[in-house]
Design a protein around this motif. Structure first.
Motif, short mmCIF file in Angstrom:
data_model
loop_
_atom_site.label_atom_id
_atom_site.label_comp_id
_atom_site.label_asym_id
_atom_site.label_seq_id
_atom_site.Cartn_x
_atom_site.Cartn_y
_atom_site.Cartn_z
N ALA A 198 -13.67 -6.01 -18.16
CA ALA A 198 -14.40 -5.41 -17.05
C ALA A 198 -14.50 -6.40 -15.89
O ALA A 198 -14.45 -7.61 -16.06
CB ALA A 198 -15.80 -5.00 -17.49
N LEU A 199 -14.65 -5.85 -14.71
CA LEU A 199 -14.84 -6.69 -13.52
C LEU A 199 -16.21 -7.36 -13.59
O LEU A 199 -17.15 -6.81 -14.18
CB LEU A 199 -14.75 -5.84 -12.26
CG LEU A 199 -13.37 -5.32 -11.88
CD1 LEU A 199 -13.48 -4.36 -10.71
CD2 LEU A 199 -12.43 -6.46 -11.55
N PRO A 200 -16.35 -8.52 -12.96
CA PRO A 200 -17.67 -9.15 -12.91
C PRO A 200 -18.67 -8.27 -12.15
O PRO A 200 -18.28 -7.42 -11.36
CB PRO A 200 -17.43 -10.46 -12.16
CG PRO A 200 -15.96 -10.68 -12.19
CD PRO A 200 -15.33 -9.34 -12.35
N PRO A 254 -10.79 -10.89 -10.07
CA PRO A 254 -10.00 -12.00 -10.59
C PRO A 254 -8.49 -11.74 -10.45
O PRO A 254 -8.06 -10.63 -10.13
CB PRO A 254 -10.40 -12.08 -12.06
CG PRO A 254 -11.00 -10.79 -12.37
CD PRO A 254 -11.49 -10.18 -11.11
N PHE A 255 -7.73 -12.77 -10.71
CA PHE A 255 -6.28 -12.66 -10.68
C PHE A 255 -5.87 -11.52 -11.63
O PHE A 255 -6.46 -11.35 -12.69
CB PHE A 255 -5.67 -13.99 -11.13
CG PHE A 255 -4.21 -14.11 -10.86
CD1 PHE A 255 -3.74 -14.26 -9.57
CD2 PHE A 255 -3.30 -14.07 -11.90
CE1 PHE A 255 -2.40 -14.37 -9.31
CE2 PHE A 255 -1.96 -14.19 -11.65
CZ PHE A 255 -1.50 -14.34 -10.35
N PRO A 256 -4.85 -10.71 -11.26
CA PRO A 256 -4.54 -9.48 -12.01
C PRO A 256 -4.30 -9.67 -13.51
O PRO A 256 -4.75 -8.86 -14.31
CB PRO A 256 -3.27 -8.97 -11.33
CG PRO A 256 -3.34 -9.51 -9.95
CD PRO A 256 -4.02 -10.82 -10.06
N ALA A 257 -3.65 -10.71 -13.93
CA ALA A 257 -3.35 -10.85 -15.36
C ALA A 257 -4.52 -11.40 -16.17
O ALA A 257 -4.52 -11.33 -17.39
CB ALA A 257 -2.14 -11.77 -15.54
N LYS A 258 -5.52 -11.92 -15.48
CA LYS A 258 -6.64 -12.55 -16.17
C LYS A 258 -7.44 -11.56 -17.01
O LYS A 258 -7.79 -11.85 -18.17
CB LYS A 258 -7.55 -13.22 -15.14
CG LYS A 258 -8.48 -14.23 -15.72
CD LYS A 258 -9.17 -14.99 -14.61
CE LYS A 258 -9.83 -16.22 -15.14
NZ LYS A 258 -10.43 -17.01 -14.09
N LEU A 259 -7.72 -10.38 -16.47
CA LEU A 259 -8.49 -9.38 -17.23
C LEU A 259 -7.70 -8.89 -18.44
O LEU A 259 -8.26 -8.66 -19.51
CB LEU A 259 -8.87 -8.21 -16.32
CG LEU A 259 -9.87 -8.53 -15.22
CD1 LEU A 259 -10.12 -7.30 -14.37
CD2 LEU A 259 -11.17 -9.03 -15.81
N ARG A 260 -6.39 -8.70 -18.26
CA ARG A 260 -5.55 -8.24 -19.36
C ARG A 260 -5.54 -9.27 -20.49
O ARG A 260 -5.63 -8.92 -21.67
CB ARG A 260 -4.14 -7.97 -18.85
CG ARG A 260 -3.24 -7.35 -19.87
CD ARG A 260 -1.87 -6.92 -19.32
NE ARG A 260 -1.65 -7.19 -17.90
CZ ARG A 260 -0.84 -8.13 -17.43
NH1 ARG A 260 -0.18 -8.92 -18.24
NH2 ARG A 260 -0.68 -8.29 -16.12
N GLU A 261 -5.44 -10.54 -20.14
CA GLU A 261 -5.43 -11.60 -21.14
C GLU A 261 -6.78 -11.72 -21.85
O GLU A 261 -6.84 -11.95 -23.06
CB GLU A 261 -5.05 -12.94 -20.51
CG GLU A 261 -3.61 -12.99 -20.03
CD GLU A 261 -2.60 -12.71 -21.15
OE1 GLU A 261 -2.78 -13.24 -22.26
OE2 GLU A 261 -1.66 -11.95 -20.90
#
Length: 141
Positions: A67-69, A100-107
């Protein structure tokens, strides 16, 4: 009087022997099935319930990880009649959402999923250990 005592002693001893024989026969008729013992142990073991709750909590953390902050809101009050070279300053309202950077949430989601799989493996290990211990005690009897 001694005949009376003798009769009472025989009756008392007979009732004790009879109750012992009945309790032994009732005990020998009560057989325990391994499957039912394992089922009851799985249903009532507090360590297994705690492990299952930990696994459920880890599963609930997966959507939270991606989730987004939380957004933030602010209000700046400048005070009475604050003049700058740009003119009079008034209250300022601000709203902010960090992305956040796009891949950060997926990771983060992948990491939380791996942690959930790990806690599921611990739950299964606890379950298998419980079944093993029950089987070991059952066959020792």
């Amino acid at each position: 009087m001694s005949v009376y005592r003798f009769v009472l002693t025989v009756l008392f001893t007979g009732s004790l022997i009879g109750s012992f024989v009945l309790s032994e026969s009732a005990l020998s008729e009560t057989t325990f099935d391994l499957a039912s013992l394992i089922e009851e142990a799985l249903a009532n073991n507090p360590q297994l319930k705690a492990s299952e709750a930990e696994w459920a909590a880890a599963q609930n953390r997966i959507p939270q990880a991606s989730a987004l902050p939380d957004p933030t809101a602010g209000l700046s009050i400048m005070g009475p009649m604050l003049e700058t070279r740009l003119g009079p300053q008034e209250e300022m309202y601000e709203f902010e959402q960090m992305i956040p950077f796009p891949a950060k949430l997926r990771e983060r989601r992948k990491i939380a999923g791996a942690e959930a799989q790990s806690t599921h493996a611990k739950f299964k290990m606890t379950e298998r250990d419980l079944i093993f211990k029950d089987s070991e005690v059952y066959y020792d009897l």
